[in-house]
Scaffold this motif. Sequence first.
Motif: not given
Length: 262
Positions: A213-230
């Motif tokens: 059994f194999h399942t791939k998952c990707k987050l639905k909601n994309f908020n660019l601020d959540n991917y920034f560091f500093n």
Amino acid sequence: MKSEKVELHGFNNLTKSLCFNMYDICYTQSVEDRKAYIEYIDEQYNAEKLTEILRNVTDIIGAKILNIAVQDYEPQGSSVTILICEESAPPQSEVHQLDVDNPSVVAHLDKSHITVHTYPEYHPHGGVCTFRADIDVSTCGEISPLMALNYLIDSFEADMMTLDYRVRGFTRDITGRKIFIDHDLNSIQNYISQELLDKYYMIDVNVFQENIFHTKCKLKNFNLDNYFFNFSVDDISKDEINTITEKVRKEMDEVFYGRNLP
């Protein structure tokens, strides 16, 4: 999710293995910030933290720890391995934990084991950084690592996940008839909470006749601020926002689909 209990001939010889592979994406503006992010994520998921997660997994699936090996690597990354057992275990004072100069973690269970390895990395010519953690939980007997799946997902709050579950071998009932799987399952998603199902896009690729059994998952909601560091979107121009959004989304899609995109 468990089938009606069947009386077995001897020990349950089925081996159930869960491979939990998660990715966290981040974007940094400078080499200094990139180094700081790698150091941050390396400390966030150091061998001590990973050992705590695996101990909790062991409790959730109803196993006992026999041995733990841990390792933190230079310049970054950690590993933990735990050997576990399903039934009796030695007193806690007799459980061995290996402390070495550069710790990683391996835990041994007498019929099973749990391992975790981390892989922080970054794009050589851009600001995209990707942290990956691989956790393998393999058990024999009646216990199933799927019982700890929701806890693992919550522990890492990943942007993407690849989940693999396989039941191998066979056991026998008292008549000698072979049993190749002892629990009802048509998708790994059967064991994921509705709250988490609502958070991710999910794709299944299953080979039912082989109990794979194999399942791939990707987050639905994309908020660019959540991917920034500093830094945040308030610190950059609209053109920069569009460029970085394209880079981050491309990284996520390439990881999710498992191929390089143009």
